[in-house]
Design an enzyme around this catalytic site. Structure first.
Site, PDB file in Angstrom:
ATOM      1  N   ARG A 157       0.856  -1.175   0.000  1.00  0.00           N
ATOM      2  CA  ARG A 157       0.000   0.000   0.000  1.00  0.00           C
ATOM      3  C   ARG A 157       0.897   1.231   0.000  1.00  0.00           C
ATOM      4  O   ARG A 157       2.047   1.169   0.440  1.00  0.00           O
ATOM      5  CB  ARG A 157      -0.918   0.007   1.222  1.00  0.00           C
ATOM      6  CG  ARG A 157      -1.859  -1.191   1.290  1.00  0.00           C
ATOM      7  CD  ARG A 157      -2.657  -1.186   2.589  1.00  0.00           C
ATOM      8  NE  ARG A 157      -3.588  -2.310   2.631  1.00  0.00           N
ATOM      9  CZ  ARG A 157      -3.293  -3.530   3.077  1.00  0.00           C
ATOM     10  NH1 ARG A 157      -2.056  -3.788   3.521  1.00  0.00           N
ATOM     11  NH2 ARG A 157      -4.201  -4.489   3.082  1.00  0.00           N
ATOM     12  N   LYS A 184      -2.301  -1.670   7.213  1.00  0.00           N
ATOM     13  CA  LYS A 184      -3.740  -1.484   7.428  1.00  0.00           C
ATOM     14  C   LYS A 184      -4.351  -2.689   8.140  1.00  0.00           C
ATOM     15  O   LYS A 184      -5.236  -2.541   8.985  1.00  0.00           O
ATOM     16  CB  LYS A 184      -4.419  -1.267   6.072  1.00  0.00           C
ATOM     17  CG  LYS A 184      -5.920  -1.042   6.141  1.00  0.00           C
ATOM     18  CD  LYS A 184      -6.479  -0.839   4.749  1.00  0.00           C
ATOM     19  CE  LYS A 184      -7.988  -0.650   4.772  1.00  0.00           C
ATOM     20  NZ  LYS A 184      -8.532  -0.461   3.400  1.00  0.00           N
ATOM     21  N   HIS A 265      -3.434   3.003  -4.842  1.00  0.00           N
ATOM     22  CA  HIS A 265      -3.688   1.563  -4.795  1.00  0.00           C
ATOM     23  C   HIS A 265      -3.414   0.884  -6.144  1.00  0.00           C
ATOM     24  O   HIS A 265      -3.344  -0.340  -6.227  1.00  0.00           O
ATOM     25  CB  HIS A 265      -5.156   1.327  -4.407  1.00  0.00           C
ATOM     26  CG  HIS A 265      -5.493  -0.098  -4.111  1.00  0.00           C
ATOM     27  ND1 HIS A 265      -5.066  -0.758  -2.980  1.00  0.00           N
ATOM     28  CD2 HIS A 265      -6.213  -1.005  -4.826  1.00  0.00           C
ATOM     29  CE1 HIS A 265      -5.515  -2.009  -2.996  1.00  0.00           C
ATOM     30  NE2 HIS A 265      -6.206  -2.179  -4.109  1.00  0.00           N
ATOM     31  N   ARG A 268      -0.456  -1.684  -6.386  1.00  0.00           N
ATOM     32  CA  ARG A 268      -0.775  -2.937  -5.696  1.00  0.00           C
ATOM     33  C   ARG A 268      -1.753  -3.775  -6.532  1.00  0.00           C
ATOM     34  O   ARG A 268      -1.557  -4.974  -6.721  1.00  0.00           O
ATOM     35  CB  ARG A 268      -1.364  -2.583  -4.325  1.00  0.00           C
ATOM     36  CG  ARG A 268      -1.833  -3.748  -3.465  1.00  0.00           C
ATOM     37  CD  ARG A 268      -2.267  -3.167  -2.111  1.00  0.00           C
ATOM     38  NE  ARG A 268      -3.015  -4.086  -1.293  1.00  0.00           N
ATOM     39  CZ  ARG A 268      -2.492  -4.972  -0.460  1.00  0.00           C
ATOM     40  NH1 ARG A 268      -1.172  -5.077  -0.374  1.00  0.00           N
ATOM     41  NH2 ARG A 268      -3.248  -5.750   0.293  1.00  0.00           N
ATOM     42  N   HIS A 291      -2.967  -9.929   2.097  1.00  0.00           N
ATOM     43  CA  HIS A 291      -4.422 -10.038   2.220  1.00  0.00           C
ATOM     44  C   HIS A 291      -4.781 -11.149   3.203  1.00  0.00           C
ATOM     45  O   HIS A 291      -4.234 -12.254   3.128  1.00  0.00           O
ATOM     46  CB  HIS A 291      -5.062 -10.378   0.857  1.00  0.00           C
ATOM     47  CG  HIS A 291      -5.275  -9.192  -0.019  1.00  0.00           C
ATOM     48  ND1 HIS A 291      -4.552  -8.965  -1.166  1.00  0.00           N
ATOM     49  CD2 HIS A 291      -6.145  -8.155   0.079  1.00  0.00           C
ATOM     50  CE1 HIS A 291      -4.960  -7.847  -1.749  1.00  0.00           C
ATOM     51  NE2 HIS A 291      -5.920  -7.331  -1.010  1.00  0.00           N
ATOM     52  N   TYR A 300      -9.444 -10.086  -8.514  1.00  0.00           N
ATOM     53  CA  TYR A 300      -8.386  -9.757  -9.469  1.00  0.00           C
ATOM     54  C   TYR A 300      -8.127 -10.928 -10.410  1.00  0.00           C
ATOM     55  O   TYR A 300      -7.890 -10.729 -11.611  1.00  0.00           O
ATOM     56  CB  TYR A 300      -7.095  -9.394  -8.732  1.00  0.00           C
ATOM     57  CG  TYR A 300      -7.123  -8.067  -8.030  1.00  0.00           C
ATOM     58  CD1 TYR A 300      -7.446  -6.911  -8.726  1.00  0.00           C
ATOM     59  CD2 TYR A 300      -6.822  -7.961  -6.676  1.00  0.00           C
ATOM     60  CE1 TYR A 300      -7.471  -5.677  -8.084  1.00  0.00           C
ATOM     61  CE2 TYR A 300      -6.848  -6.743  -6.028  1.00  0.00           C
ATOM     62  CZ  TYR A 300      -7.168  -5.597  -6.727  1.00  0.00           C
ATOM     63  OH  TYR A 300      -7.200  -4.395  -6.088  1.00  0.00           O
TER      64      TYR A 300
END
Length: 317
Positions: A157, A184, A265, A268, A291, A300
């Site tokens: 990020r 995050k 973003h 990424r 993740h 994705y």
């Protein structure tokens, strides 16, 4: 909105101060800023309409949501509800955001407006190469190339990229190992190490780009990525995550991509999309991105293979 502790006697004033500081760390600075902004927005609206904001009734919340349904997206309205709820709980009141009237109204808003979020475009490998060619031959150009390639290869990020210190980067014979001290999804700072191997092409190798920036800047400790003024002087201060987004938007515009479709973003998202398109496993992608849920990664993967998995290509047209 942080709960206020009131000392009972002077002997515990220092403990209260320390506890207050710890309570303030329960939420990230960005979350706290968003809560404060949302709460002030709600307070101002209530003041303009002669309604009580604290405590607020469920009916008042419903009117506020209805008044803002065309201006704010469902996700933003939901965040406002969380902010209003936090303010009420901090003041010792029950949250009106959980009332059945409010929940039903939000369900109606979601059905009317839809909940699909307009995502930003990923920066793919061809975009990345074009952006690199558009960089100026300057210290800022060397820095921005390192940001682009390291950010892309690490799937970090933007906040994680600018948070890197020289002490977080280890140079190995296979490439780099970077230590993400906090993210995050890791607010408590357990840390995560990511491998950045040498690239096959020298022009797009993230390891060589990092080395070039270190040599150009002379940085040996502290923040890796820093501001640079118009005279080319490198600051001692860390580059902001907002600056990364601006760099990407500027480069996107220079190569003919709509900058409104690009965000911090996008690097990424681009790495995940390209990795999925080239056959990387879901597990390996999640290991690199950090993740915790495979929901986003699967999205994705689906998008990167949309033509491969399309039955319309297998019906003889």
């Amino acid at each position: 909105m942080v709960t206020t502790l009131v000392p009972k006697n002077e002997n515990v004033v220092e403990l209260v101060s320390k506890a207050q500081a710890l309570l303030s760390l329960a939420k990230s600075p960005n979350t706290i800023r968003a809560y404060k902004s949302d709460w002030q927005n709600f307070q101002g609206w209530c003041g303009d309409h002669g309604l009580d904001s604290l405590p607020a009734s469920a009916e008042t919340i419903c009117l506020f949501l209805t008044a803002n349904v065309e201006r704010l997206k469902p996700a933003s309205l939901q965040r406002h509800l969380a902010s209003i709820g936090q303010a009420h709980q901090a003041a010792g009141h029950d949250s009106p955001s959980a009332h059945i009237l409010v929940r039903n109204l939000m369900a109606g808003i979601r059905r009317q407006r839809g909940v699909a979020q307009q995502g930003k475009s990923p920066i793919l490998i061809d975009d990345l190469r074009s952006m690199i060619l558009a960089l100026p031959a300057s210290s800022a150009g060397v820095r921005d190339k390192a940001i682009l390639l390291l950010g892309f290869a690490s799937a970090c990020r933007r906040g994680e990229i600018v948070a890197l210190d020289m002490e977080d980067v280890s140079i190995e014979k296979e490439g780099l190992i970077i230590n993400i001290r906090k993210s995050k999804t890791d607010q408590e700072g357990s840390g995560m190490k990511k491998a950045i191997p040498f690239g096959n092409n020298g022009a797009t190798c993230p390891v060589l780009a990092f080395r070039a920036w270190v040599e150009e800047s002379g940085i040996v400790e502290g923040p890796v990525f820093r501001g640079i003024d118009k005279h080319g002087s490198i600051s001692s201060k860390r580059l902001s995550d907002h600056a990364v987004a601006l760099i990407l938007k500027k480069l996107a515009k220079s190569i003919g991509i709509d900058p409104t479709r690009i965000s911090g973003h996008s690097l990424r998202a681009g790495m995940v999309t390209m990795a999925a398109k080239n056959g990387a496993s879901e597990t390996s992608i999640m290991k690199q991105t950090g993740h915790r849920s495979n929901t986003m990664v699967q999205r994705y993967i689906r998008e990167s293979r949309i033509f491969q998995d399309c039955p319309a290509g297998k019906i003889g047209l």
